[in-house]
Design a protein around this motif. Structure first.
Motif, PDB file in Angstrom:
ATOM      1  N   ASN A 156     -50.523 -17.814 -33.443  1.00 51.75           N
ATOM      2  CA  ASN A 156     -49.325 -19.259 -33.368  1.00 51.75           C
ATOM      3  C   ASN A 156     -48.104 -18.563 -33.156  1.00 51.75           C
ATOM      4  N   GLY A 157     -47.632 -17.594 -32.606  1.00 58.27           N
ATOM      5  CA  GLY A 157     -47.271 -17.255 -31.576  1.00 58.27           C
ATOM      6  C   GLY A 157     -45.509 -16.688 -32.770  1.00 58.27           C
ATOM      7  N   LYS A 158     -45.362 -16.643 -34.100  1.00 62.71           N
ATOM      8  CA  LYS A 158     -44.702 -16.427 -34.949  1.00 62.71           C
ATOM      9  C   LYS A 158     -44.029 -15.175 -35.952  1.00 62.71           C
ATOM     10  N   SER A 159     -45.305 -14.744 -36.461  1.00 62.33           N
ATOM     11  CA  SER A 159     -45.229 -13.629 -37.093  1.00 62.33           C
ATOM     12  C   SER A 159     -45.345 -12.077 -36.133  1.00 62.33           C
ATOM     13  N   ALA A 160     -47.026 -13.145 -35.016  1.00 63.52           N
ATOM     14  CA  ALA A 160     -47.127 -11.268 -34.624  1.00 63.52           C
ATOM     15  C   ALA A 160     -46.149 -11.166 -33.412  1.00 63.52           C
ATOM     16  N   LEU A 161     -44.818 -11.739 -33.405  1.00 65.61           N
ATOM     17  CA  LEU A 161     -43.740 -11.314 -32.176  1.00 65.61           C
ATOM     18  C   LEU A 161     -43.148 -10.447 -32.357  1.00 65.61           C
ATOM     19  N   ASN A 162     -43.275  -9.650 -33.569  1.00 63.57           N
ATOM     20  CA  ASN A 162     -41.937  -7.916 -33.570  1.00 63.57           C
ATOM     21  C   ASN A 162     -43.052  -7.084 -33.522  1.00 63.57           C
ATOM     22  N   LYS A 163     -43.795  -7.453 -33.625  1.00 60.74           N
ATOM     23  CA  LYS A 163     -45.224  -6.597 -33.658  1.00 60.74           C
ATOM     24  C   LYS A 163     -45.629  -6.092 -32.080  1.00 60.74           C
ATOM     25  N   GLN A 164     -45.936  -4.525 -31.983  1.00 63.33           N
ATOM     26  CA  GLN A 164     -46.526  -4.440 -31.310  1.00 63.33           C
ATOM     27  C   GLN A 164     -47.805  -4.548 -31.219  1.00 63.33           C
ATOM     28  N   ILE A 165     -48.703  -4.727 -29.410  1.00 66.94           N
ATOM     29  CA  ILE A 165     -50.260  -5.635 -29.500  1.00 66.94           C
ATOM     30  C   ILE A 165     -50.493  -3.993 -29.398  1.00 66.94           C
ATOM     31  N   LYS A 166     -51.883  -3.394 -30.034  1.00 65.71           N
ATOM     32  CA  LYS A 166     -52.470  -2.403 -30.245  1.00 65.71           C
ATOM     33  C   LYS A 166     -54.013  -3.169 -29.966  1.00 65.71           C
ATOM     34  N   PHE A 167     -54.328  -1.916 -28.941  1.00 60.12           N
ATOM     35  CA  PHE A 167     -55.600  -2.290 -28.798  1.00 60.12           C
ATOM     36  C   PHE A 167     -56.301  -1.045 -27.679  1.00 60.12           C
ATOM     37  N   ASN A 168     -58.209  -1.297 -27.731  1.00 60.23           N
ATOM     38  CA  ASN A 168     -58.590   0.913 -27.560  1.00 60.23           C
ATOM     39  C   ASN A 168     -58.266  -0.275 -26.125  1.00 60.23           C
ATOM     40  N   PHE A 169     -58.546   1.005 -25.377  1.00 60.18           N
ATOM     41  CA  PHE A 169     -59.204   1.237 -24.067  1.00 60.18           C
ATOM     42  C   PHE A 169     -59.715   2.371 -23.469  1.00 60.18           C
ATOM     43  N   PHE A 170     -60.472   2.129 -22.688  1.00 58.03           N
ATOM     44  CA  PHE A 170     -61.512   3.757 -22.822  1.00 58.03           C
ATOM     45  C   PHE A 170     -61.434   4.464 -24.415  1.00 58.03           C
ATOM     46  N   CYS A 171     -62.048   3.883 -25.558  1.00 58.56           N
ATOM     47  CA  CYS A 171     -61.509   5.029 -26.485  1.00 58.56           C
ATOM     48  C   CYS A 171     -60.312   5.150 -26.998  1.00 58.56           C
ATOM     49  N   ILE A 184     -41.759 -15.955 -23.807  1.00 60.69           N
ATOM     50  CA  ILE A 184     -42.968 -17.513 -23.929  1.00 60.69           C
ATOM     51  C   ILE A 184     -43.385 -17.957 -25.477  1.00 60.69           C
ATOM     52  N   LEU A 185     -43.903 -16.433 -26.200  1.00 59.30           N
ATOM     53  CA  LEU A 185     -44.499 -16.956 -26.863  1.00 59.30           C
ATOM     54  C   LEU A 185     -43.828 -17.436 -28.426  1.00 59.30           C
ATOM     55  N   GLU A 186     -42.486 -17.301 -28.405  1.00 60.30           N
ATOM     56  CA  GLU A 186     -41.504 -18.101 -29.293  1.00 60.30           C
ATOM     57  C   GLU A 186     -41.834 -20.058 -29.087  1.00 60.30           C
ATOM     58  N   ASN A 187     -42.470 -20.163 -27.737  1.00 63.36           N
ATOM     59  CA  ASN A 187     -41.986 -21.304 -28.165  1.00 63.36           C
ATOM     60  C   ASN A 187     -43.582 -22.242 -27.179  1.00 63.36           C
ATOM     61  N   CYS A 188     -44.538 -20.992 -27.215  1.00 62.86           N
ATOM     62  CA  CYS A 188     -46.086 -21.048 -26.234  1.00 62.86           C
ATOM     63  C   CYS A 188     -46.669 -22.244 -27.658  1.00 62.86           C
ATOM     64  N   LYS A 189     -47.406 -23.366 -27.255  1.00 63.03           N
ATOM     65  CA  LYS A 189     -48.401 -23.816 -28.518  1.00 63.03           C
ATOM     66  C   LYS A 189     -49.781 -23.427 -27.654  1.00 63.03           C
ATOM     67  N   GLU A 190     -50.523 -23.185 -29.158  1.00 63.59           N
ATOM     68  CA  GLU A 190     -51.558 -22.755 -29.001  1.00 63.59           C
ATOM     69  C   GLU A 190     -51.820 -21.728 -28.226  1.00 63.59           C
ATOM     70  N   PRO A 191     -51.565 -20.009 -28.379  1.00 60.85           N
ATOM     71  CA  PRO A 191     -51.216 -19.807 -27.142  1.00 60.85           C
ATOM     72  C   PRO A 191     -52.213 -17.375 -27.007  1.00 60.85           C
ATOM     73  N   VAL A 192     -52.612 -18.426 -26.371  1.00 63.07           N
ATOM     74  CA  VAL A 192     -53.579 -16.956 -25.643  1.00 63.07           C
ATOM     75  C   VAL A 192     -53.021 -16.153 -25.013  1.00 63.07           C
ATOM     76  N   ILE A 193     -53.474 -14.673 -25.650  1.00 57.31           N
ATOM     77  CA  ILE A 193     -53.396 -14.154 -24.739  1.00 57.31           C
ATOM     78  C   ILE A 193     -54.409 -13.010 -23.819  1.00 57.31           C
ATOM     79  N   ILE A 194     -54.214 -12.409 -22.831  1.00 58.21           N
ATOM     80  CA  ILE A 194     -55.287 -11.645 -22.521  1.00 58.21           C
ATOM     81  C   ILE A 194     -54.934 -10.459 -22.289  1.00 58.21           C
ATOM     82  N   SER A 195     -54.797  -9.609 -22.127  1.00 57.06           N
ATOM     83  CA  SER A 195     -54.646  -8.232 -21.473  1.00 57.06           C
ATOM     84  C   SER A 195     -55.330  -7.402 -20.773  1.00 57.06           C
ATOM     85  N   TYR A 196     -54.783  -6.962 -19.608  1.00 56.47           N
ATOM     86  CA  TYR A 196     -55.659  -6.026 -19.090  1.00 56.47           C
ATOM     87  C   TYR A 196     -55.195  -4.775 -17.674  1.00 56.47           C
TER      88      TYR A 196
END
Length: 468
Positions: free
Chosen positions: A367-382, A396-408
């Protein structure tokens, strides 16, 4: 990435010329010594909103470009279509339906193949290895080919030895099939192709069968069929589907690969119905029976009706699904897929779904609020990759409605990119339309956050909007 077969030539089509250079660098790993990135002859930048040449036009143009390059490699100074007799060509259509996904990257959960592009290439390669045929495979990337396991299962079937055209299909229930293209055959010979037939029509066609067969987006063409198609490139008005016709000033012609080309060889399609555009998609979407379209279909009929179309049922791939990008985005099967293929949904404060897999694509729904202060962590090739949000991304996330983030994780470049948008954004509105939004905000507000002007965003591109 290890593929089972190498191709003489791979042609990747895309809707815009400015996609070509990034695609050329990103898709260099594909199994061929001749990779061609071919934009639609009339791309969206030049036409101010024209939808291009269609899947049929893109196929004709791609095949023409491939034959030109292969002819030149053999020392010919003109197009020689019989170079197809000893060639194995793969045409991959990256259509606008894949936006906002760069180069057709669709996340695939728990899979050794990174993207849907990889999947369709490997599936075509598996069939090519089994048959050892020369010819052309035409594949689309807007259907997610699913197997019963984590990887593509080995197929028990092969391409028919005597096939001219082979349409590959996957099973689906009637409710799902009613929203897509359906193939009907008798003794594996295709009688007709239906576009979004209603349940009543499906019941009349398939009786009590619980499953019917929908188009998989993969079609095999023999070398002889390929030569016939190449022969159409200089015939008006079909030349308007190719760069040659467009460069000569022809008005663009948009044709469907399935319904303006392939149905001409279906056994129960009459010449009159085909020429008048009463087949499948051409009829249901009100496609015109204009003199130009009727003349084009007549030429196609004269060239292809002598061939036969067979169906190859991929029984191992039940559950495959289309991933068109619709508007608003939250109604697209694409987002439903990303959520459903996440193996374990995590509820961490306001993070609704964190996509955490061994692939180079990651999505996070918040929902773009409490996650803002976190680093986004994910796996890439283990390996665990951590990349904090930038100041602009936070804003952007502070203002975005129904946000979706796709990481590449960009191939060959040590860079992690985030695509951020709102699931509620309408993709096809001009930015000045009252309904147009970006990040769920009206465009002036979104551009203020980005500290950009309309001229900086689109430059000389017409049809300004999210889609562009």
């Amino acid at each position: 990435m290890l593929f089972q077969e190498r191709w003489t030539c791979i042609v990747v089509t895309c809707p815009y010329e400015h996609w070509c250079q990034p695609l050329q660098s990103q898709l260099g790993y594909l199994p061929t010594d001749l990779l061609l990135i071919v934009p639609d002859p009339y791309d969206g930048i030049k036409t101010g909103g024209n939808t291009g040449v269609g899947s049929g036009g893109a196929t004709l143009n791609a095949l023409l470009v491939a034959v030109e390059h292969l002819s030149a490699r053999e020392g010919h100074t003109t197009i020689v279509s019989n170079v197809l007799q000893n060639s194995k060509i793969l045409i991959i259509h990256l259509g606008p339906s894949l936006l906002p996904l760069p180069m057709g990257i669709i996340p695939i959960s728990q899979d050794s193949l990174r993207t849907n592009v990889d999947k369709v290439v490997e599936l075509a390669s598996m069939l090519l290895k089994k048959s050892s045929k020369s010819g052309i495979f035409v594949v689309g990337t807007d259907i997610l080919i699913k197997g019963s396991g984590s990887c593509l299962p080995e197929m028990s079937c092969t391409l028919p030895e005597d096939t001219d055209i082979c349409i590959l299909t996957v099973p689906a229930d009637k409710g799902y099939a009613s929203r897509h293209g359906v193939c009907k055959s008798e003794n594996n010979h295709v009688t007709n192709i239906y576009y979004q037939p209603d349940i009543e029509t499906l019941d009349s066609l398939f009786g009590d069968d619980l499953k019917v067969w929908i188009l998989s987006g993969l079609v095999w063409l023999s070398s002889e069929v390929g030569e016939s198609l190449v022969g159409l490139h200089c015939m008006s008005p079909l030349d308007a589907c190719t760069y040659m016709g467009v460069d000569s000033g022809e008005n663009i012609l948009q044709i469907s690969f399935y319904y303006d080309i392939l149905t001409s060889a279906c056994s129960q399609v009459t010449q009159q119905d085909f020429i008048e555009g009463k087949c499948g998609k051409t009829l249901s979407r009100g496609r015109s029976a204009s003199p130009a379209m009727m003349k084009a279909r007549k030429l196609v009929w004269q060239s292809l009706n002598k061939y036969k179309v067979q169906e190859l049922k991929l029984k191992e791939y039940e559950g495959s699904c289309y991933l068109p990008i619709t508007t608003p985005l939250k109604e697209s099967e694409f987002l439903h897929h990303i959520k459903s293929c996440q193996p374990e949904v995590k509820h961490d404060n306001n993070v609704v779904c964190e996509y955490d897999i061994n692939t180079d694509c990651v999505a996070l729904f918040s929902n773009g609020k409490s996650a803002l202060n976190k680093q986004i962590k994910f796996n890439f090739f283990c390996d665990t990759i951590t990349r904090p949000l930038t100041e602009v991304e936070h804003k952007i996330l502070e203002n975005c409605k129904e946000p979706v983030i796709i990481s590449y994780k960009l191939l060959h470049i040590d860079t992690i990119c985030y695509a951020i948008f709102s699931a509620a954004d309408p993709l096809f509105c001009h930015y000045k339309d009252c309904a147009a939004t970006c990040f769920g905000l009206v465009w002036p507000e979104a551009m203020e956050i980005l500290e950009l002007t309309a001229d900086q965003v689109w430059r000389d591109i017409t049809g300004k909007g999210f889609f562009r």
